[in-house]
Design an enzyme around this catalytic site. Structure first.
Site, PDB file in Angstrom:
ATOM      1  N   ASP A 195       0.824  -1.208   0.000  1.00 36.29           N
ATOM      2  CA  ASP A 195       0.000   0.000   0.000  1.00 36.29           C
ATOM      3  C   ASP A 195       0.860   1.261   0.000  1.00 36.29           C
ATOM      4  OD1 ASP A 195      -2.435   1.325  -0.017  1.00 36.29           O
ATOM      5  OD2 ASP A 195      -2.554   1.435   2.168  1.00 36.29           O
ATOM      6  N   ASN A 244       1.220   3.460  -2.923  1.00 35.61           N
ATOM      7  CA  ASN A 244       1.721   3.892  -4.239  1.00 35.61           C
ATOM      8  C   ASN A 244       1.237   5.290  -4.614  1.00 35.61           C
ATOM      9  OD1 ASN A 244       2.733   1.326  -4.426  1.00 35.61           O
ATOM     10  ND2 ASN A 244       1.344   0.631  -6.031  1.00 35.61           N
ATOM     11  N   TRP A 292       2.634   8.106  -2.363  1.00 42.21           N
ATOM     12  CA  TRP A 292       4.065   8.270  -2.676  1.00 42.21           C
ATOM     13  C   TRP A 292       4.240   9.136  -3.923  1.00 42.21           C
ATOM     14  CZ3 TRP A 292       7.054   6.685  -6.911  1.00 42.21           C
ATOM     15  CH2 TRP A 292       8.440   6.675  -6.720  1.00 42.21           C
ATOM     16  N   ARG A 325      -0.916   9.217  -9.661  1.00 45.21           N
ATOM     17  CA  ARG A 325      -0.890   7.948  -8.925  1.00 45.21           C
ATOM     18  C   ARG A 325      -0.248   6.822  -9.729  1.00 45.21           C
ATOM     19  NH1 ARG A 325      -4.123   7.376  -4.619  1.00 45.21           N
ATOM     20  NH2 ARG A 325      -4.492   5.209  -5.167  1.00 45.21           N
ATOM     21  N   HIS A 335       2.319   3.397  -9.069  1.00 40.28           N
ATOM     22  CA  HIS A 335       2.080   1.988  -9.395  1.00 40.28           C
ATOM     23  C   HIS A 335       3.235   1.418 -10.215  1.00 40.28           C
ATOM     24  CE1 HIS A 335      -1.748   2.362  -7.576  1.00 40.28           C
ATOM     25  NE2 HIS A 335      -2.326   3.025  -8.537  1.00 40.28           N
ATOM     26  N   ASP A 381     -12.477  -4.657  -4.113  1.00 42.07           N
ATOM     27  CA  ASP A 381     -12.993  -3.303  -3.914  1.00 42.07           C
ATOM     28  C   ASP A 381     -12.243  -2.263  -4.757  1.00 42.07           C
ATOM     29  OD1 ASP A 381     -15.062  -3.911  -2.124  1.00 42.07           O
ATOM     30  OD2 ASP A 381     -13.636  -4.081  -0.467  1.00 42.07           O
ATOM     31  N   LEU A 428      10.456 -20.904  -4.258  1.00 44.57           N
ATOM     32  CA  LEU A 428       9.514 -19.942  -3.674  1.00 44.57           C
ATOM     33  C   LEU A 428       8.177 -20.046  -4.398  1.00 44.57           C
ATOM     34  CD1 LEU A 428       8.999 -17.318  -1.906  1.00 44.57           C
ATOM     35  CD2 LEU A 428       9.684 -16.015  -3.921  1.00 44.57           C
ATOM     36  N   ARG A 450      -4.743  -1.848   8.864  1.00 42.04           N
ATOM     37  CA  ARG A 450      -5.972  -2.620   8.670  1.00 42.04           C
ATOM     38  C   ARG A 450      -5.716  -3.723   7.651  1.00 42.04           C
ATOM     39  NH1 ARG A 450      -7.752   2.823   6.916  1.00 42.04           N
ATOM     40  NH2 ARG A 450      -7.212   3.074   4.724  1.00 42.04           N
TER      41      ARG A 450
HETATM   42  C1  IPE Z   1      -5.516  -2.716  -0.099  1.00 46.95           C
HETATM   43  O1  IPE Z   1      -5.176  -1.379  -0.235  1.00 46.95           O
HETATM   44  C2  IPE Z   1      -5.470  -3.399  -1.434  1.00 46.95           C
HETATM   45  C3  IPE Z   1      -4.146  -3.557  -2.026  1.00 46.95           C
HETATM   46  C4  IPE Z   1      -3.015  -3.174  -1.493  1.00 46.95           C
HETATM   47  C5  IPE Z   1      -4.117  -4.201  -3.306  1.00 46.95           C
HETATM   48  P1  IPE Z   1      -6.284  -0.241  -0.383  1.00 46.95           P
HETATM   49  O2  IPE Z   1      -5.539   1.046  -0.526  1.00 46.95           O
HETATM   50  O3  IPE Z   1      -7.221  -0.584  -1.468  1.00 46.95           O
HETATM   51  O4  IPE Z   1      -7.050  -0.340   1.013  1.00 46.95           O
HETATM   52  P2  IPE Z   1      -7.845   0.736   1.849  1.00 46.95           P
HETATM   53  O5  IPE Z   1      -8.850   1.360   0.926  1.00 46.95           O
HETATM   54  O6  IPE Z   1      -6.854   1.735   2.316  1.00 46.95           O
HETATM   55  O7  IPE Z   1      -8.448  -0.030   2.977  1.00 46.95           O
HETATM   56  C1  IPE Z   2      -1.525   0.223  -3.355  1.00 45.39           C
HETATM   57  O1  IPE Z   2      -1.363   1.594  -3.370  1.00 45.39           O
HETATM   58  C2  IPE Z   2      -1.852  -0.334  -4.724  1.00 45.39           C
HETATM   59  C3  IPE Z   2      -3.242  -0.785  -4.863  1.00 45.39           C
HETATM   60  C4  IPE Z   2      -4.160  -0.733  -3.948  1.00 45.39           C
HETATM   61  C5  IPE Z   2      -3.625  -1.309  -6.152  1.00 45.39           C
HETATM   62  P1  IPE Z   2      -2.600   2.588  -3.389  1.00 45.39           P
HETATM   63  O2  IPE Z   2      -3.010   2.777  -4.813  1.00 45.39           O
HETATM   64  O3  IPE Z   2      -3.686   2.126  -2.492  1.00 45.39           O
HETATM   65  O4  IPE Z   2      -1.932   3.903  -2.847  1.00 45.39           O
HETATM   66  P2  IPE Z   2      -2.486   4.857  -1.701  1.00 45.39           P
HETATM   67  O5  IPE Z   2      -2.817   3.985  -0.534  1.00 45.39           O
HETATM   68  O6  IPE Z   2      -3.698   5.534  -2.252  1.00 45.39           O
HETATM   69  O7  IPE Z   2      -1.366   5.786  -1.424  1.00 45.39           O
HETATM   70 MG    MG Z   3      -4.099   2.382  -0.522  1.00 45.94          MG
END
Ligand code: IPE
Ligand code: IPE
Ligand code: MG
Length: 230
Positions: A9, A11, A14, A22, A26, A56, A120, A180
């Site tokens: 989480d 990306n 950052w 965004r 990724h 989700d 692995l 979480r």
């Molecule tokens: C969880 O991250 C899903 C992945 C890392 C693929 P999210 O960014 O979607 O989760 P929430 O919305 O903060 O709970």
């Molecule tokens: C995790 O990073 C990647 C996925 C959930 C696909 P996020 O895209 O959730 O990045 P933040 O949490 O919004 O920074």
């Molecule tokens: Mg996230």
């Protein structure tokens, strides 16, 4: 042998902190996947489950979803040969019926190509929802009247295309500062050690994995019993 699961989480945040979209985060996140997969066997990790896309996450803006899907396909195409060379067996866990046919083909090809890997097991969770999978496993359990714990673990493994029973998680790492589970591996994490770090996923590398493993190894896992020395 150790099963490590990672919620990758941070990306988007950052990238935004760098004044970038965004998607930029990724793309860099894919590099972190490479680093972690490379480092995993040195830590006696035999199973690594990475949360790449939750069910989700379909609720995100369409352009972001398509970037994520494209990156996933690119990763599978460009990494399979190297994964195979390194003895990594790849499985994609989660639903496949909502993915594009091209992505499903890329998944099947990568899985077939890496089938012989024994160093692995790398499981990528895509269109993954732990609750939905539990519902499906329980439905199958009820239909066949197989309702013991090991039945649920087996049927859960089947429901997610896992290629075996759902393995318990030893260590769950979440990057990006949130604390979480976000519908990840709810059954398998019954006794997982939880490790949360503020490091954003694109910054995560071998040294961070080593830190998490060092903390994990220093913990006393009691599984409801009392410590050996007391
Ligand atoms: C969880 O991250 C899903 C992945 C890392 C693929 P999210 O960014 O979607 O989760 P929430 O919305 O903060 O709970
Ligand atoms: C995790 O990073 C990647 C996925 C959930 C696909 P996020 O895209 O959730 O990045 P933040 O949490 O919004 O920074
Ligand atoms: Mg996230």
């Amino acid at each position: 042998m150790t099963h490590v699961a990672i919620i990758m989480d941070g990306n988007g945040r950052w990238a935004n902190a760098l004044g970038q979209p965004r998607e930029f985060g990724h793309r860099h996140g894919a590099e972190s996947v490479r680093r972690v997969v490379e480092a995993a066997p040195d830590h006696r990790i035999d199973t690594l489950t990475l949360y790449a896309f939750s069910s989700d996450n379909w609720g995100r803006p369409a352009p972001e979803v398509s970037v994520l899907m494209r990156l996933l396909r690119r990763y599978l195409r460009s990494e399979s040969a190297e994964l195979r060379e390194k003895g990594v067996r790849l499985r994609v866990v989660g639903r496949r019926d909502r993915l594009t046919p091209a992505l499903v083909r890329a998944i099947e090809r990568a899985e077939a190509q890496t089938e012989g890997g024994r160093r692995l097991l790398l499981r990528l969770a895509v269109d993954y929802s732990s609750r939905d999978l539990l519902v499906e496993a329980v439905r199958r359990a009820a239909e066949s009247n197989r309702l013991e714990r090991h039945d649920i673990a087996n049927l859960l493994g089947q429901a997610m295309n896992g290629g075996g029973p759902a393995p318990d998680v030893d260590l769950l790492i979440r990057t990006g500062g949130e604390q979480r589970l976000s519908d990840f591996l709810l059954w398998e994490c019954a006794y997982a050690e939880l490790y949360f770090t503020d490091v954003m996923w694109p910054d995560f590398g071998g040294e961070h994995l080593a830190e998490a493993l060092a903390e994990y190894r220093a913990r006393d896992r009691r599984f409801g019993k009392v410590a050996a020395a007391s």
